[in-house]
Scaffold this motif. Structure first.
Motif, PDB file in Angstrom:
ATOM      1  N   ILE A 192      23.527  -3.002   1.375  1.00  0.00           N
ATOM      2  CA  ILE A 192      22.453  -2.424   0.561  1.00  0.00           C
ATOM      3  C   ILE A 192      21.671  -3.535  -0.137  1.00  0.00           C
ATOM      4  CG2 ILE A 192      21.885  -0.825  -1.312  1.00  0.00           C
ATOM      5  CD1 ILE A 192      24.594   0.533  -0.833  1.00  0.00           C
ATOM      6  N   GLY A 193      20.336  -3.467  -0.011  1.00  0.00           N
ATOM      7  CA  GLY A 193      19.454  -4.359  -0.742  1.00  0.00           C
ATOM      8  C   GLY A 193      18.588  -3.571  -1.699  1.00  0.00           C
ATOM      9  N   ILE A 194      18.253  -4.162  -2.848  1.00  0.00           N
ATOM     10  CA  ILE A 194      17.504  -3.452  -3.888  1.00  0.00           C
ATOM     11  C   ILE A 194      16.250  -4.240  -4.253  1.00  0.00           C
ATOM     12  CG2 ILE A 194      17.595  -2.421  -6.196  1.00  0.00           C
ATOM     13  CD1 ILE A 194      20.638  -2.425  -5.993  1.00  0.00           C
ATOM     14  N   ALA A 195      15.146  -3.519  -4.435  1.00  0.00           N
ATOM     15  CA  ALA A 195      13.911  -4.101  -4.944  1.00  0.00           C
ATOM     16  C   ALA A 195      13.403  -3.234  -6.086  1.00  0.00           C
ATOM     17  CB  ALA A 195      12.867  -4.212  -3.840  1.00  0.00           C
ATOM     18  N   PHE A 196      12.688  -3.881  -7.034  1.00  0.00           N
ATOM     19  CA  PHE A 196      12.194  -3.173  -8.211  1.00  0.00           C
ATOM     20  C   PHE A 196      10.674  -3.301  -8.308  1.00  0.00           C
ATOM     21  CE2 PHE A 196      16.468  -4.733  -9.212  1.00  0.00           C
ATOM     22  CZ  PHE A 196      17.110  -3.564  -9.556  1.00  0.00           C
ATOM     23  N   TYR A 197      10.071  -2.204  -8.759  1.00  0.00           N
ATOM     24  CA  TYR A 197       8.645  -2.250  -9.098  1.00  0.00           C
ATOM     25  C   TYR A 197       8.545  -2.257 -10.617  1.00  0.00           C
ATOM     26  CZ  TYR A 197       3.886  -0.739 -10.054  1.00  0.00           C
ATOM     27  OH  TYR A 197       2.604  -0.679 -10.540  1.00  0.00           O
ATOM     28  N   PRO A 198       7.763  -3.187 -11.179  1.00  0.00           N
ATOM     29  CA  PRO A 198       6.802  -4.099 -10.529  1.00  0.00           C
ATOM     30  C   PRO A 198       7.314  -5.523 -10.318  1.00  0.00           C
ATOM     31  CG  PRO A 198       6.347  -3.981 -12.869  1.00  0.00           C
ATOM     32  CD  PRO A 198       7.537  -3.097 -12.637  1.00  0.00           C
ATOM     33  N   GLU A 199       8.608  -5.779 -10.656  1.00  0.00           N
ATOM     34  CA  GLU A 199       9.101  -7.154 -10.612  1.00  0.00           C
ATOM     35  C   GLU A 199       8.978  -7.794  -9.233  1.00  0.00           C
ATOM     36  OE1 GLU A 199      11.654  -5.041 -13.748  1.00  0.00           O
ATOM     37  OE2 GLU A 199      10.550  -4.578 -11.929  1.00  0.00           O
ATOM     38  N   HIS A 200       9.249  -7.014  -8.172  1.00  0.00           N
ATOM     39  CA  HIS A 200       9.325  -7.585  -6.823  1.00  0.00           C
ATOM     40  C   HIS A 200       8.127  -7.262  -5.946  1.00  0.00           C
ATOM     41  CE1 HIS A 200      13.922  -7.523  -7.545  1.00  0.00           C
ATOM     42  NE2 HIS A 200      13.395  -8.681  -7.940  1.00  0.00           N
ATOM     43  N   GLY A 201       7.077  -6.728  -6.513  1.00  0.00           N
ATOM     44  CA  GLY A 201       5.879  -6.448  -5.735  1.00  0.00           C
ATOM     45  C   GLY A 201       5.138  -5.244  -6.278  1.00  0.00           C
ATOM     46  N   SER A 202       3.856  -5.206  -5.980  1.00  0.00           N
ATOM     47  CA  SER A 202       3.016  -4.105  -6.453  1.00  0.00           C
ATOM     48  C   SER A 202       2.648  -3.143  -5.339  1.00  0.00           C
ATOM     49  CB  SER A 202       1.736  -4.658  -7.089  1.00  0.00           C
ATOM     50  OG  SER A 202       1.015  -5.431  -6.128  1.00  0.00           O
ATOM     51  N   SER A 203       3.016  -3.469  -4.100  1.00  0.00           N
ATOM     52  CA  SER A 203       2.700  -2.596  -2.963  1.00  0.00           C
ATOM     53  C   SER A 203       3.982  -2.123  -2.305  1.00  0.00           C
ATOM     54  CB  SER A 203       1.842  -3.344  -1.939  1.00  0.00           C
ATOM     55  OG  SER A 203       2.593  -4.361  -1.306  1.00  0.00           O
ATOM     56  N   GLY A 204       3.863  -1.018  -1.578  1.00  0.00           N
ATOM     57  CA  GLY A 204       5.019  -0.512  -0.863  1.00  0.00           C
ATOM     58  C   GLY A 204       5.517  -1.495   0.179  1.00  0.00           C
ATOM     59  N   GLU A 205       4.616  -2.155   0.860  1.00  0.00           N
ATOM     60  CA  GLU A 205       4.997  -3.126   1.898  1.00  0.00           C
ATOM     61  C   GLU A 205       5.795  -4.274   1.296  1.00  0.00           C
ATOM     62  OE1 GLU A 205       2.849  -6.003   5.263  1.00  0.00           O
ATOM     63  OE2 GLU A 205       1.655  -4.661   4.015  1.00  0.00           O
ATOM     64  N   ALA A 206       5.344  -4.776   0.140  1.00  0.00           N
ATOM     65  CA  ALA A 206       6.038  -5.899  -0.504  1.00  0.00           C
ATOM     66  C   ALA A 206       7.430  -5.481  -0.970  1.00  0.00           C
ATOM     67  CB  ALA A 206       5.212  -6.405  -1.676  1.00  0.00           C
ATOM     68  N   LEU A 207       7.559  -4.275  -1.516  1.00  0.00           N
ATOM     69  CA  LEU A 207       8.854  -3.805  -1.997  1.00  0.00           C
ATOM     70  C   LEU A 207       9.836  -3.607  -0.846  1.00  0.00           C
ATOM     71  CD1 LEU A 207       7.632  -1.231  -4.667  1.00  0.00           C
ATOM     72  CD2 LEU A 207       8.770  -3.417  -5.114  1.00  0.00           C
TER      73      LEU A 207
END
Length: 444
Positions: free
Chosen positions: A413-428
């Motif tokens: 499992i990998g985790i990403a957070f908005y807005p810390e890790h990107g502002s777009s769905g593709e970046a997250l």
């Protein structure tokens, strides 16, 4: 040759031959004279009507405007082609067209009444059929369609309590139900189940009143045993058979359904059934295009749509979200060792367990293969996302019984957070995917 002429007539004799009714109403609103045609139109004899308040016979919904029209007549305004509805002695509603004027000398309203029920019903039927067709194209889903149909039917006959039941998996489900007078809600489903069984047995509409109950089985008779209710149930028939039924219930103090009502509803029930089938087909196609066929989870297309919608909302509110990206370690070995059927069964169980780990407001989607993604709104804090990830890891680490095989695979499992890790769905998604591969290699 002498021709004998008649110089005296008895006009009341001629009046009683007229098909239209002649009425005279005094300043207190009571009938002081009615012609013989009143009995044919209203069901009451002349003797029963004379002395009775006119407004008592008017349908409750039409009383206010009827009194306003009567006041205008008494003020000297002749009334032409005024229409309202009356309740006959047998409970049936009739539509009456009036022409009336005030006799100042006699202090009476003199009126001619014509029964236009059949004409208005035929016109209303055409309007209703067109309206149902329009509703099919305008409705946003099955509940919305049923609500529109309810309004259409309520313009044809009393439909204060109206339900649409659809036959699925051996029982009735109700995408729409309005039952304002339901004092015993627990009795609704058993009652409709009994009536639907009768519809299936006979293939015919069911008119259940205290007067017609004797023709039915004892348990069906019990539905109107108190003598205060009547029911009207009509099957929704298609070329493939009945898909359900429309149910109308009325307290006798409001209205009692008649054979005419039954025939009217039978006439438009095919159109209703077609409308329901069309909406259901549209919903099935829409579901198929937005959901994974194997697991029933949202597919990549629907997930991206929900992600972008959530991000647009959070940009305005400055909120946060978490994105969990996961796949199943060594899943390929399951397919290679036990076959794709076992692999499919494992994926279905994984999907079921994932849904138990999140809230209904969160989104679990299958992107393809053994890759899943979880969208957690209002859970942007790292501790919250980590807790959900731990819950998922625990749920998926339990063995799965697939036929004779006990299978066990662990998730990465990998985790990403908005807005810390990107502002777009593709970046997250990219960040969560990278974090998942780090987890797989033991990098975190």
């Amino acid at each position: 040759m002498q021709i004998e002429t008649r110089t005296s007539y008895e006009p009341t004799g001629f009046i009683d031959l007229l098909l239209d009714a002649i009425c005279a109403v005094d300043t207190d609103g009571r009938f002081v004279y009615v012609s013989a045609a009143c009995e044919r139109i209203f069901g009451y004899t002349q003797q029963e009507l004379v002395g009775r308040p006119m407004i008592d016979l008017v349908a409750p919904a039409d009383r206010e405007r009827t009194l306003a029209a009567a006041a205008r007549v008494m003020a000297g305004d002749e009334q032409f082609y005024f229409e309202n509805r009356y309740v006959r002695k047998d409970g049936e509603l009739v539509t009456i067209m009036w022409t009336a004027r005030w006799s100042e000398k006699d202090q009476l309203r003199i009126a001619v009444a014509r029964d236009v029920t059949a004409r208005r019903q035929a016109e209303s039927m055409q309007v209703a059929l067109y309206a149902i067709s329009e509703a099919t194209h305008a409705a946003e889903g099955l509940p919305d369609l049923c609500e529109r149909i309810h309004r259409i039917i309520d313009g044809l006959l009393p439909a204060r309590n109206f339900s649409v039941g659809l036959h699925d998996a051996g029982s009735l489900s109700f995408p729409y139900r309005l039952d304002e007078d339901d004092t015993q809600p627990a009795h609704f489903e058993p009652a409709t189940a009994l009536m639907y069984a009768e519809l299936q047995r006979t293939g015919q509409p069911l008119l259940l009143t205290p007067q017609t109950a004797a023709g039915f089985a004892a348990e069906v008779q019990d539905l109107v045993a108190g003598g205060t209710l009547c029911w009207l149930a009509v099957p929704l028939s298609t070329q493939h058979g009945a898909i359900g039924a429309v149910f109308l219930k009325s307290l006798l103090t409001h209205a009692c359904y008649t054979e005419k009502d039954k025939e009217l509803l039978r006439f438009i029930s095919t159109q209703i059934a077609s409308a329901v089938e069309r909406i259901r087909l549209h919903e099935r196609l829409n579901h198929a295009s937005n959901h994974d066929q194997l697991t029933g989870l949202p597919n990549r297309r629907l997930f991206y749509d929900r992600l972008e919608t959530a991000l647009a909302r959070l940009r305005r509110s400055q909120g946060r979200l978490s994105l969990l990206y996961l796949d199943l370690d060594k899943f390929k070995e399951v397919n290679d060792s036990f076959g794709h059927a076992a692999g499919d069964a494992l994926l279905q169980e994984v999907a079921r367990r994932l849904k138990t780990c999140v809230r209904d407001s969160d989104t679990v989607a299958r992107l393809g293969g053994d890759e899943f993604v979880v969208l957690l709104e209002s859970a942007g804090l790292a501790a919250n996302a980590a807790a959900v990830a731990a819950k998922i890891h625990e749920a998926l680490s339990q063995p799965v019984q697939v036929g004779p095989h006990l299978l066990q695979v662990l998730p990465s499992i990998g985790i990403a957070f908005y807005p810390e890790h990107g502002s777009s769905g593709e970046a997250l998604l990219k960040r969560a995917d990278e974090a998942m591969y780090l987890a797989k290699r033991g990098g975190v």
